[in-house]
Design an enzyme around this catalytic site. Sequence first.
Site, PDB file in Angstrom:
ATOM      1  N   CYS A   1      44.307  47.234  21.049  1.00  0.00           N
ATOM      2  CA  CYS A   1      45.461  47.572  20.203  1.00  0.00           C
ATOM      3  C   CYS A   1      46.480  48.417  20.961  1.00  0.00           C
ATOM      4  O   CYS A   1      46.116  49.219  21.826  1.00  0.00           O
ATOM      5  CB  CYS A   1      45.009  48.377  19.005  1.00  0.00           C
ATOM      6  SG  CYS A   1      43.807  47.519  17.997  1.00  0.00           S
TER       7      CYS A   1
ATOM      8  N   ARG B   1      48.069  44.300  26.974  1.00  0.00           N
ATOM      9  CA  ARG B   1      46.784  44.898  26.610  1.00  0.00           C
ATOM     10  C   ARG B   1      45.870  43.903  25.901  1.00  0.00           C
ATOM     11  O   ARG B   1      44.671  44.121  25.803  1.00  0.00           O
ATOM     12  CB  ARG B   1      47.011  46.114  25.704  1.00  0.00           C
ATOM     13  CG  ARG B   1      47.736  47.247  26.398  1.00  0.00           C
ATOM     14  CD  ARG B   1      48.232  48.253  25.389  1.00  0.00           C
ATOM     15  NE  ARG B   1      47.163  49.019  24.780  1.00  0.00           N
ATOM     16  CZ  ARG B   1      46.662  50.144  25.268  1.00  0.00           C
ATOM     17  NH1 ARG B   1      47.143  50.629  26.395  1.00  0.00           N
ATOM     18  NH2 ARG B   1      45.699  50.803  24.639  1.00  0.00           N
TER      19      ARG B   1
ATOM     20  N   TRP C   1      44.167  44.077  18.144  1.00  0.00           N
ATOM     21  CA  TRP C   1      43.105  43.285  18.767  1.00  0.00           C
ATOM     22  C   TRP C   1      41.917  43.412  17.820  1.00  0.00           C
ATOM     23  O   TRP C   1      41.341  44.489  17.667  1.00  0.00           O
ATOM     24  CB  TRP C   1      42.780  43.867  20.139  1.00  0.00           C
ATOM     25  CG  TRP C   1      41.867  43.041  20.980  1.00  0.00           C
ATOM     26  CD1 TRP C   1      42.193  41.926  21.694  1.00  0.00           C
ATOM     27  CD2 TRP C   1      40.476  43.269  21.216  1.00  0.00           C
ATOM     28  NE1 TRP C   1      41.089  41.450  22.361  1.00  0.00           N
ATOM     29  CE2 TRP C   1      40.019  42.255  22.086  1.00  0.00           C
ATOM     30  CE3 TRP C   1      39.559  44.230  20.781  1.00  0.00           C
ATOM     31  CZ2 TRP C   1      38.710  42.158  22.533  1.00  0.00           C
ATOM     32  CZ3 TRP C   1      38.255  44.148  21.220  1.00  0.00           C
ATOM     33  CH2 TRP C   1      37.840  43.131  22.090  1.00  0.00           C
TER      34      TRP C   1
ATOM     35  N   ASN D   1      44.496  52.690  16.790  1.00  0.00           N
ATOM     36  CA  ASN D   1      43.799  52.061  17.909  1.00  0.00           C
ATOM     37  C   ASN D   1      42.428  52.711  17.978  1.00  0.00           C
ATOM     38  O   ASN D   1      42.327  53.930  17.913  1.00  0.00           O
ATOM     39  CB  ASN D   1      44.594  52.326  19.210  1.00  0.00           C
ATOM     40  CG  ASN D   1      43.881  51.796  20.439  1.00  0.00           C
ATOM     41  OD1 ASN D   1      42.931  51.034  20.340  1.00  0.00           O
ATOM     42  ND2 ASN D   1      44.358  52.201  21.608  1.00  0.00           N
ATOM     43  N   GLY D   2      41.375  51.912  18.068  1.00  0.00           N
ATOM     44  CA  GLY D   2      40.029  52.480  18.140  1.00  0.00           C
ATOM     45  C   GLY D   2      39.150  51.939  17.036  1.00  0.00           C
ATOM     46  O   GLY D   2      39.487  50.947  16.392  1.00  0.00           O
TER      47      GLY D   2
ATOM     48  N   GLU E   1      32.782  38.129  41.385  1.00  0.00           N
ATOM     49  CA  GLU E   1      34.170  38.378  41.007  1.00  0.00           C
ATOM     50  C   GLU E   1      34.942  37.054  40.907  1.00  0.00           C
ATOM     51  O   GLU E   1      35.744  36.855  39.986  1.00  0.00           O
ATOM     52  CB  GLU E   1      34.809  39.342  42.021  1.00  0.00           C
ATOM     53  CG  GLU E   1      36.281  39.652  41.816  1.00  0.00           C
ATOM     54  CD  GLU E   1      36.626  40.231  40.460  1.00  0.00           C
ATOM     55  OE1 GLU E   1      35.732  40.579  39.678  1.00  0.00           O
ATOM     56  OE2 GLU E   1      37.828  40.288  40.145  1.00  0.00           O
TER      57      GLU E   1
ATOM     58  N   LYS F   1      36.731  35.752  37.529  1.00  0.00           N
ATOM     59  CA  LYS F   1      38.158  35.388  37.469  1.00  0.00           C
ATOM     60  C   LYS F   1      38.310  33.999  36.872  1.00  0.00           C
ATOM     61  O   LYS F   1      39.140  33.769  36.005  1.00  0.00           O
ATOM     62  CB  LYS F   1      38.810  35.401  38.860  1.00  0.00           C
ATOM     63  CG  LYS F   1      39.090  36.730  39.484  1.00  0.00           C
ATOM     64  CD  LYS F   1      40.223  37.498  38.881  1.00  0.00           C
ATOM     65  CE  LYS F   1      39.777  38.385  37.762  1.00  0.00           C
ATOM     66  NZ  LYS F   1      39.237  39.688  38.085  1.00  0.00           N
TER      67      LYS F   1
ATOM     68  N   GLU G   1      37.356  33.817  33.106  1.00  0.00           N
ATOM     69  CA  GLU G   1      38.241  34.650  32.288  1.00  0.00           C
ATOM     70  C   GLU G   1      39.566  33.945  31.986  1.00  0.00           C
ATOM     71  O   GLU G   1      40.065  34.013  30.869  1.00  0.00           O
ATOM     72  CB  GLU G   1      38.459  35.917  33.116  1.00  0.00           C
ATOM     73  CG  GLU G   1      39.225  37.007  32.521  1.00  0.00           C
ATOM     74  CD  GLU G   1      39.238  38.234  33.428  1.00  0.00           C
ATOM     75  OE1 GLU G   1      39.162  38.114  34.670  1.00  0.00           O
ATOM     76  OE2 GLU G   1      39.365  39.328  32.881  1.00  0.00           O
TER      77      GLU G   1
ATOM     78  N   HIS H   1      15.237  29.367  43.312  1.00  0.00           N
ATOM     79  CA  HIS H   1      14.384  29.956  42.276  1.00  0.00           C
ATOM     80  C   HIS H   1      14.849  29.568  40.868  1.00  0.00           C
ATOM     81  O   HIS H   1      14.494  30.228  39.906  1.00  0.00           O
ATOM     82  CB  HIS H   1      14.345  31.480  42.441  1.00  0.00           C
ATOM     83  CG  HIS H   1      13.788  31.902  43.760  1.00  0.00           C
ATOM     84  ND1 HIS H   1      12.455  31.727  44.095  1.00  0.00           N
ATOM     85  CD2 HIS H   1      14.375  32.429  44.866  1.00  0.00           C
ATOM     86  CE1 HIS H   1      12.240  32.159  45.327  1.00  0.00           C
ATOM     87  NE2 HIS H   1      13.409  32.589  45.824  1.00  0.00           N
TER      88      HIS H   1
ATOM     89  N   LYS I   1      43.395  43.997  28.046  1.00  0.00           N
ATOM     90  CA  LYS I   1      43.528  44.595  29.372  1.00  0.00           C
ATOM     91  C   LYS I   1      42.746  45.903  29.473  1.00  0.00           C
ATOM     92  O   LYS I   1      42.029  46.141  30.422  1.00  0.00           O
ATOM     93  CB  LYS I   1      45.016  44.828  29.673  1.00  0.00           C
ATOM     94  CG  LYS I   1      45.286  45.488  31.014  1.00  0.00           C
ATOM     95  CD  LYS I   1      44.924  44.567  32.154  1.00  0.00           C
ATOM     96  CE  LYS I   1      45.104  45.206  33.514  1.00  0.00           C
ATOM     97  NZ  LYS I   1      44.381  44.440  34.548  1.00  0.00           N
TER      98      LYS I   1
HETATM   99  O1  M6R Z   1      40.305  49.380  33.494  1.00  0.00           O
HETATM  100  P1  M6R Z   1      38.927  49.095  34.005  1.00  0.00           P
HETATM  101  O2  M6R Z   1      38.884  48.788  35.441  1.00  0.00           O
HETATM  102  O3  M6R Z   1      37.939  50.171  33.615  1.00  0.00           O
HETATM  103  O4  M6R Z   1      38.474  47.774  33.232  1.00  0.00           O
HETATM  104  C1  M6R Z   1      37.180  47.272  33.352  1.00  0.00           C
HETATM  105  C2  M6R Z   1      37.108  45.841  32.876  1.00  0.00           C
HETATM  106  O5  M6R Z   1      37.419  45.744  31.527  1.00  0.00           O
HETATM  107  C3  M6R Z   1      38.054  44.923  33.678  1.00  0.00           C
HETATM  108  O6  M6R Z   1      37.821  45.010  35.043  1.00  0.00           O
HETATM  109  C4  M6R Z   1      37.872  43.454  33.232  1.00  0.00           C
HETATM  110  O7  M6R Z   1      36.612  42.992  33.593  1.00  0.00           O
HETATM  111  C5  M6R Z   1      38.988  42.595  33.831  1.00  0.00           C
HETATM  112  N1  M6R Z   1      39.634  41.864  32.788  1.00  0.00           N
HETATM  113  C6  M6R Z   1      38.496  41.574  34.777  1.00  0.00           C
HETATM  114  O8  M6R Z   1      39.508  40.812  35.315  1.00  0.00           O
END
Ligand code: M6R
Length: 608
Positions: free
Chosen positions: A2, A27, A75, A100-101, A481, A485, A488, A504, A603
Amino acid sequence: MCGIIGAVAQRNVEAILVAGLKRLEYRGYDSAGLALIDAQEEIVRARVEGKVDLLAAQLKQHPLHGHTGIAHTRWATHGAPSEKNAHPHMSGSDFALVHNGIIENYSELREELIKLGYVFNSQTDTEVIVHLLAEQYKGSKDLLTAVKQTIERLHGAFALAILYRPEPQHIIAVRKGSPLVIGLGIEENFLASDQLALLPVTQEFIYLEEGDIADLHADKVLIYDAHGKSVERKIQHSDLQHQSVERGAYRHFMLKEIFEQPIAISNTLEGRIINSQVPDEIFGVHASKTFEKIKQVQIVACGTSYHAGLVARYWLESMARIPCRVEVASEIRYRNPVVQAGTLFVTLSQSGETADTLAALREAKKTGYAATLAICNVPQSSLVRESDLVLLTRAGPEIGVASTKAFTTQLVALLLLTIVLGRRHGLTNEKVLLSELQQLPRLLEETLTLAKPIEKLAEQFVLKNNSLFLGRGAQYPIALEGALKLKEISYIHAEAYPAGELKHGPLALIDEDMPVIAIAPNDDLLEKLKSNLQEVRARGGKLFVFADAIVAIEKHPDIQIITVPSVSAVIASIVYTIPMQLLAYYVAYLKGTDIDKPRNLAKSVTVE
Ligand code: M6R
């Protein structure tokens, strides 16, 4: 997650609020809304399910006017994305509130308020707050007192902005667990979840502290701390220009941020290498004293930042010879780990506001760690403010939900940490490592020229549903990673394995429909990796191998080789990240997904 924005001014604030919401879009959200107190002293409200542009279009048809207003991108946590669940929520016609929260005790409060006759129009936890506020106000007849009484009854982490119809001259804001910043203008003041939302209107900010309540008027801002005491908070000037959070000529923020990595890494390194040495002081004035007593390291982070931690474990153990553990924040915070004397607790975070990482840090401060260090991209973030030592990554604002430049700059920061800790434990090649680090921006420029061939390669992934990423040693986290990516932003199922684990279990998945991406720099484990790739080949798998030019990989129609610049084994983790990011980006681009705001994601994950 949010986003909140609010404004009290001498002019109509509708456009400022909508522009602010646009800047908070990154966000992640699913609905948006705004409320103003108009000239007739009524609260007027507009809400939509969907994008801010939809809200803007609605407001174009039916404009709202008012000098005081609050707005929100939601959100969904409690209740599906819908107009009814979108904020602001109201109690009667007098109170409007954005939040927010998460309110953990919302269901008991809801029952209590229903018994008192309050009618709920949404499924949100937020609506509980606004009715509770109305109820408290009945007793005190004072807004600030009612706000204090309300938040005393709320369990959870939250930020709030509140309008009260009979008092159009001000907004009350609360920060308890979720970030909130005040922006100071001339005869107008603002608030937002993030300073980026306010850059077009001001560069002067006050970062509220935990438990603060702010009373914003056009000509003054009054702040009360968690004990209700009136306090002055420091005004901080930001040098960020609002253009720095614009896309420029790039199609997406993610692509812009991938291409910004050479400069971001130069910024991370600037002033951090003096006379061919990394001074301890870059981590803080008392860093030397702290580092003397460090015997092991515990790294804690989430998502992409966690992957950076996994790479650092290889570096810290193999080069600095310091035992290192890495754990995701959402687990360690509830695990009650055994803490050995002399352990440095390191958090990694782009935003510095990730709820799990922050909670893990707060737990850690109670449990006997030698010191806490935050490696973070946002200087004013809670993580930075609450840690003993800090190293800022200086990647610049990262807007794309998929983290890119934040990751590679974290790796650079972690290599600096490896060097300063390692020289106390026998690391002797500091100068070599530093010279490699200094060449990184140039090497990354060179690696970015792979964009075109990778765009072409991406065509072969568009119709796939699954993919497998392989790496060994410090490249295994890069495989993780790469997989994160891809899943995501392209929504293709992607898994990563240390290549030696294939036999395995995962080998059972291999067929011609499962592209296998391998990260193959010229390092000690290369020959082992090549044998693992043979295992894939023998089962009809299609391989995409990202490899150093001097690595001789068998030529075969089912093996495609993408040549990456020659680099040392240490910095290979940073360099090989780039093609993984580019591959994910171009696959998602060809699939036409919402790359900068992928579905269901936020975000900055400021709720648990
Ligand atoms: O702001 P942060 O680095 O603490 O965020 C952690 C994760 O939420 C963030 O890295 C998330 O996995 C990304 N969307 C990945 O691309």
